[in-house]
Motif scaffolding. Structure first.
Motif, mmCIF file in Angstrom:
data_model
loop_
_atom_site.group_PDB
_atom_site.id
_atom_site.type_symbol
_atom_site.label_atom_id
_atom_site.label_comp_id
_atom_site.label_asym_id
_atom_site.label_seq_id
_atom_site.Cartn_x
_atom_site.Cartn_y
_atom_site.Cartn_z
ATOM 1 N N ALA A 81 40.850 -50.764 15.203
ATOM 2 C CA ALA A 81 40.006 -49.994 14.277
ATOM 3 C C ALA A 81 38.742 -49.490 14.973
ATOM 4 O O ALA A 81 38.283 -48.381 14.711
ATOM 5 N N ARG A 82 38.176 -50.305 15.867
ATOM 6 C CA ARG A 82 36.986 -49.870 16.621
ATOM 7 C C ARG A 82 37.303 -48.649 17.475
ATOM 8 O O ARG A 82 36.526 -47.694 17.520
ATOM 9 N N TRP A 83 38.464 -48.672 18.165
ATOM 10 C CA TRP A 83 38.845 -47.516 18.982
ATOM 11 C C TRP A 83 38.973 -46.281 18.091
ATOM 12 O O TRP A 83 38.447 -45.216 18.425
ATOM 13 N N ALA A 84 39.649 -46.431 16.973
ATOM 14 C CA ALA A 84 39.855 -45.285 16.071
ATOM 15 C C ALA A 84 38.531 -44.763 15.519
ATOM 16 O O ALA A 84 38.323 -43.547 15.445
ATOM 17 N N ARG A 85 37.645 -45.651 15.143
ATOM 18 C CA ARG A 85 36.338 -45.230 14.607
ATOM 19 C C ARG A 85 35.532 -44.516 15.685
ATOM 20 O O ARG A 85 34.940 -43.465 15.451
ATOM 21 N N ARG A 86 35.527 -45.069 16.888
ATOM 22 C CA ARG A 86 34.774 -44.483 17.998
ATOM 23 C C ARG A 86 35.255 -43.070 18.309
ATOM 24 O O ARG A 86 34.473 -42.209 18.699
ATOM 25 N N HIS A 87 36.554 -42.828 18.120
ATOM 26 C CA HIS A 87 37.125 -41.526 18.470
ATOM 27 C C HIS A 87 37.520 -40.701 17.245
ATOM 28 O O HIS A 87 38.217 -39.690 17.376
ATOM 29 N N ALA A 88 37.039 -41.129 16.082
ATOM 30 C CA ALA A 88 37.206 -40.397 14.821
ATOM 31 C C ALA A 88 38.660 -40.037 14.519
ATOM 32 O O ALA A 88 38.962 -38.925 14.126
ATOM 33 N N VAL A 89 39.548 -41.000 14.718
ATOM 34 C CA VAL A 89 40.942 -40.781 14.354
ATOM 35 C C VAL A 89 41.372 -41.860 13.369
ATOM 36 O O VAL A 89 40.927 -42.992 13.474
ATOM 37 N N PRO A 90 42.152 -41.546 12.377
ATOM 38 C CA PRO A 90 42.735 -40.241 12.109
ATOM 39 C C PRO A 90 41.749 -39.235 11.519
ATOM 40 O O PRO A 90 42.028 -38.045 11.482
ATOM 41 N N ALA A 91 40.588 -39.717 11.075
ATOM 42 C CA ALA A 91 39.542 -38.833 10.554
ATOM 43 C C ALA A 91 38.202 -39.517 10.783
ATOM 44 O O ALA A 91 38.143 -40.722 11.025
ATOM 45 N N ALA A 92 37.144 -38.739 10.692
ATOM 46 C CA ALA A 92 35.810 -39.310 10.913
ATOM 47 C C ALA A 92 35.511 -40.406 9.895
ATOM 48 O O ALA A 92 34.875 -41.409 10.221
ATOM 49 N N VAL A 93 35.985 -40.230 8.671
ATOM 50 C CA VAL A 93 35.767 -41.216 7.623
ATOM 51 C C VAL A 93 37.127 -41.589 7.032
ATOM 52 O O VAL A 93 37.851 -40.718 6.549
ATOM 53 N N CYS A 94 37.481 -42.844 7.129
ATOM 54 C CA CYS A 94 38.710 -43.339 6.499
ATOM 55 C C CYS A 94 38.648 -44.852 6.425
ATOM 56 O O CYS A 94 37.772 -45.481 7.019
ATOM 57 N N GLU A 95 39.574 -45.435 5.700
ATOM 58 C CA GLU A 95 39.552 -46.882 5.510
ATOM 59 C C GLU A 95 40.108 -47.622 6.727
ATOM 60 O O GLU A 95 40.845 -47.069 7.546
ATOM 61 N N PHE A 96 39.748 -48.881 6.825
ATOM 62 C CA PHE A 96 40.109 -49.740 7.946
ATOM 63 C C PHE A 96 41.609 -49.739 8.206
ATOM 64 O O PHE A 96 42.051 -49.545 9.343
ATOM 65 N N SER A 97 42.409 -49.966 7.171
ATOM 66 C CA SER A 97 43.857 -50.068 7.383
ATOM 67 C C SER A 97 44.446 -48.753 7.872
ATOM 68 O O SER A 97 45.395 -48.759 8.665
ATOM 69 N N SER A 98 43.896 -47.627 7.463
ATOM 70 C CA SER A 98 44.385 -46.324 7.946
ATOM 71 C C SER A 98 44.109 -46.175 9.440
ATOM 72 O O SER A 98 44.942 -45.646 10.182
ATOM 73 N N ARG A 99 42.947 -46.641 9.877
ATOM 74 C CA ARG A 99 42.625 -46.585 11.303
ATOM 75 C C ARG A 99 43.601 -47.460 12.110
ATOM 76 O O ARG A 99 44.146 -47.036 13.125
ATOM 77 N N VAL A 100 43.808 -48.679 11.653
ATOM 78 C CA VAL A 100 44.710 -49.606 12.349
ATOM 79 C C VAL A 100 46.114 -49.026 12.398
ATOM 80 O O VAL A 100 46.765 -49.002 13.454
ATOM 81 N N ARG A 101 46.603 -48.541 11.265
ATOM 82 C CA ARG A 101 47.959 -47.980 11.197
ATOM 83 C C ARG A 101 48.097 -46.787 12.138
ATOM 84 O O ARG A 101 49.114 -46.627 12.801
#
Length: 171
Positions: free
Chosen positions: A90-110
């Motif tokens: 989730a940290r990697w996804a948040r840092r690189h704004a994927v799948p979106a700049a703002v989204c929930e934790f599980s969406s980032r992990v998935r």
């Protein structure tokens, strides 16, 4: 790290780990401690009864949670390590704004698990995974994604039961 899985094993592992209900269960227990059985539905009220039962059954079968007398459902060592892996993804996804700049934790992990899934089989081992429908990523992001892939593989190697359709096969 060069541990590879058959396509079926990789698919099974990613399907299990990317389950929204499993992510919610593991992270809720990690964040707040053991959940008494009678409070499970109220604590994870965004999950249906079926989703909750499926997540708890899968987590128990794969050694991620156990019932602690007097405390309720708690994470095993493997479950705690999985929670740490989820945090790293989730940290990697948040840092690189994927799948979106703002989204929930599980969406980032998935999303990150979906990116890494192809790299778990030998023919795709050189790439952490393509980024479909996402802008190209920087070299730094690719290096960090490769680190996330290493963490995922290390966790899977230590928890082979997750890649097996029948958890008993790994024992």
């Amino acid at each position: 790290m060069s541990a590879f899985f058959t396509p079926a094993e990789a698919h099974h592992a990613i399907d299990l780990l990317a389950s929204h209900s499993l992510i919610r269960l593991v992270t809720e227990i990690d964040d707040n401690g053991a959940i008494p059985s009678r409070r499970l539905a109220g604590t994870l009220s965004d999950l249906s009864t079926h989703q909750l039962r499926s997540a708890t059954d899968a987590a128990r079968a794969h050694g991620l949670v156990r019932v602690a007398p007097g405390a309720g459902l708690e994470l095993t060592d493997s479950g705690m390590e999985l929670a740490d892996l989820y945090d790293a993804l989730a940290r990697w996804a948040r840092r690189h704004a994927v799948p979106a700049a703002v989204c929930e934790f599980s969406s980032r992990v998935r999303h990150v698990l979906g990116l890494l899934a192809p790299s778990l089989i030998p023919e795709n081992a050189d790439h952490p995974g393509p980024l479909p429908d996402v802008r190209p990523i920087s070299v730094e992001a690719e290096v960090e994604l490769a680190r996330a892939r290493t963490l995922l593989i290390q966790w899977l190697v230590g928890n082979l039961q997750v890649a097996r359709a029948d958890p008993e096969q790994a024992a």
